[in-house]
Motif scaffolding. Structure first.
Motif, mmCIF file in Angstrom:
data_model
loop_
_atom_site.group_PDB
_atom_site.id
_atom_site.type_symbol
_atom_site.label_atom_id
_atom_site.label_comp_id
_atom_site.label_asym_id
_atom_site.label_seq_id
_atom_site.Cartn_x
_atom_site.Cartn_y
_atom_site.Cartn_z
ATOM 1 N N PHE A 28 -28.783 -41.878 46.150
ATOM 2 C CA PHE A 28 -29.597 -40.667 46.219
ATOM 3 C C PHE A 28 -30.793 -40.711 45.276
ATOM 4 N N ASP A 29 -30.549 -41.016 44.000
ATOM 5 C CA ASP A 29 -31.670 -40.950 43.048
ATOM 6 C C ASP A 29 -31.815 -42.174 42.144
ATOM 7 N N GLY A 30 -31.053 -43.229 42.410
ATOM 8 C CA GLY A 30 -31.186 -44.447 41.614
ATOM 9 C C GLY A 30 -30.460 -44.417 40.289
ATOM 10 N N SER A 31 -29.733 -43.355 40.009
ATOM 11 C CA SER A 31 -28.988 -43.250 38.763
ATOM 12 C C SER A 31 -27.818 -44.217 38.784
ATOM 13 N N THR A 32 -27.623 -44.962 37.695
ATOM 14 C CA THR A 32 -26.540 -45.942 37.655
ATOM 15 C C THR A 32 -25.340 -45.461 36.855
ATOM 16 N N SER A 33 -25.350 -44.213 36.392
ATOM 17 C CA SER A 33 -24.199 -43.699 35.670
ATOM 18 C C SER A 33 -23.947 -42.241 36.036
ATOM 19 N N VAL A 34 -22.702 -41.831 35.839
ATOM 20 C CA VAL A 34 -22.301 -40.448 36.085
ATOM 21 C C VAL A 34 -21.247 -40.099 35.035
ATOM 22 N N SER A 35 -21.347 -38.924 34.471
ATOM 23 C CA SER A 35 -20.406 -38.544 33.417
ATOM 24 C C SER A 35 -19.081 -38.097 34.011
ATOM 25 N N PHE A 36 -18.063 -38.166 33.191
ATOM 26 C CA PHE A 36 -16.735 -37.714 33.576
ATOM 27 C C PHE A 36 -16.789 -36.248 33.989
ATOM 28 N N LEU A 37 -17.572 -35.443 33.274
ATOM 29 C CA LEU A 37 -17.698 -34.015 33.584
ATOM 30 C C LEU A 37 -18.373 -33.795 34.931
ATOM 31 N N GLU A 38 -19.364 -34.632 35.272
ATOM 32 C CA GLU A 38 -20.034 -34.515 36.567
ATOM 33 C C GLU A 38 -19.095 -34.880 37.711
ATOM 34 N N VAL A 39 -18.240 -35.880 37.497
ATOM 35 C CA VAL A 39 -17.264 -36.243 38.525
ATOM 36 C C VAL A 39 -16.339 -35.061 38.785
ATOM 37 N N ALA A 40 -15.871 -34.431 37.726
ATOM 38 C CA ALA A 40 -15.001 -33.259 37.872
ATOM 39 C C ALA A 40 -15.730 -32.143 38.614
ATOM 40 N N ALA A 41 -17.007 -31.932 38.298
ATOM 41 C CA ALA A 41 -17.780 -30.880 38.961
ATOM 42 C C ALA A 41 -17.979 -31.191 40.449
ATOM 43 N N TYR A 42 -18.280 -32.451 40.787
ATOM 44 C CA TYR A 42 -18.454 -32.827 42.186
ATOM 45 C C TYR A 42 -17.183 -32.574 42.989
ATOM 46 N N VAL A 76 -19.370 -38.335 25.380
ATOM 47 C CA VAL A 76 -18.833 -38.066 26.721
ATOM 48 C C VAL A 76 -18.698 -39.388 27.472
ATOM 49 N N ASN A 77 -17.537 -39.614 28.061
ATOM 50 C CA ASN A 77 -17.342 -40.831 28.857
ATOM 51 C C ASN A 77 -18.203 -40.789 30.105
ATOM 52 N N HIS A 78 -18.825 -41.920 30.405
ATOM 53 C CA HIS A 78 -19.639 -42.089 31.606
ATOM 54 C C HIS A 78 -19.136 -43.307 32.373
ATOM 55 N N PHE A 79 -19.098 -43.188 33.678
ATOM 56 C CA PHE A 79 -18.847 -44.327 34.537
ATOM 57 C C PHE A 79 -20.214 -44.897 34.876
ATOM 58 N N TYR A 80 -20.356 -46.219 34.856
ATOM 59 C CA TYR A 80 -21.640 -46.808 35.213
ATOM 60 C C TYR A 80 -21.422 -48.109 35.968
ATOM 61 N N LEU A 81 -22.410 -48.474 36.745
ATOM 62 C CA LEU A 81 -22.353 -49.711 37.514
ATOM 63 C C LEU A 81 -22.448 -50.891 36.561
ATOM 64 N N ALA A 82 -21.527 -51.824 36.667
ATOM 65 C CA ALA A 82 -21.475 -52.970 35.760
ATOM 66 C C ALA A 82 -22.727 -53.817 35.867
ATOM 67 N N ALA A 83 -23.371 -53.845 37.031
ATOM 68 C CA ALA A 83 -24.584 -54.637 37.222
ATOM 69 C C ALA A 83 -25.749 -54.087 36.411
ATOM 70 N N GLU A 84 -25.616 -52.858 35.875
ATOM 71 C CA GLU A 84 -26.670 -52.260 35.056
ATOM 72 C C GLU A 84 -26.931 -53.098 33.810
ATOM 73 N N GLU A 85 -25.900 -53.799 33.312
ATOM 74 C CA GLU A 85 -26.040 -54.572 32.096
ATOM 75 C C GLU A 85 -27.010 -55.721 32.225
ATOM 76 N N ASP A 86 -27.020 -56.381 33.376
ATOM 77 C CA ASP A 86 -27.916 -57.521 33.547
ATOM 78 C C ASP A 86 -29.113 -57.211 34.441
ATOM 79 N N ASN A 87 -29.327 -55.924 34.717
ATOM 80 C CA ASN A 87 -30.478 -55.440 35.490
ATOM 81 C C ASN A 87 -30.557 -56.008 36.906
ATOM 82 N N THR A 88 -29.415 -56.374 37.470
ATOM 83 C CA THR A 88 -29.398 -56.777 38.871
ATOM 84 C C THR A 88 -28.435 -55.875 39.613
ATOM 85 N N MET A 89 -28.828 -55.408 40.747
ATOM 86 C CA MET A 89 -27.985 -54.528 41.544
ATOM 87 C C MET A 89 -27.567 -55.288 42.786
ATOM 88 N N VAL A 90 -26.259 -55.417 42.971
ATOM 89 C CA VAL A 90 -25.721 -56.043 44.162
ATOM 90 C C VAL A 90 -24.799 -55.048 44.820
#
Length: 91
Positions: A28-42, A76-90
């Motif tokens: 949707f917006d290119g964001s590579t992380s989401v907080s635990f609180l946002e997951v609960a809200a969704y 706050v704990n955040h879930f993020y895409l592991a590929a964010e670390e090396d700047n490649t998105m697969v």
């Protein structure tokens, strides 16, 4: 979605919800992380209802196998895409 008092998600449901929300957010917006609180809200749950009984290594391994890692940002704990670390998105 309504969980009974003292009920927890099982590992597969937890992984399914987190990965769906995180990948949907990325699409949707290119964001590579989401907080635990946002997951609960969704999911229209309180953060306490979303928690699992304990943070176990099997769940964390399942998340890592799906390309998702957890890090704490400003307390706050955040879930993020592991590929964010090396700047490649697969995807």
């Amino acid at each position: 979605m309504k969980l009974k008092k003292n009920a927890y998600f099982n590992r597969e449901d937890y992984l399914k919800h987190v990965s769906t929300i995180l990948l949907g957010r990325y699409a949707f917006d290119g964001s590579t992380s989401v907080s635990f609180l946002e997951v609960a809200a969704y999911l229209n749950l309180t953060p306490d209802a979303l928690r699992m009984k304990k943070r176990d290594s099997k769940t964390m391994k399942m998340l890592q196998d799906a390309g998702i890692k957890v890090k704490k940002i400003r307390g706050v704990n955040h879930f993020y895409l592991a590929a964010e670390e090396d700047n490649t998105m697969v995807i």
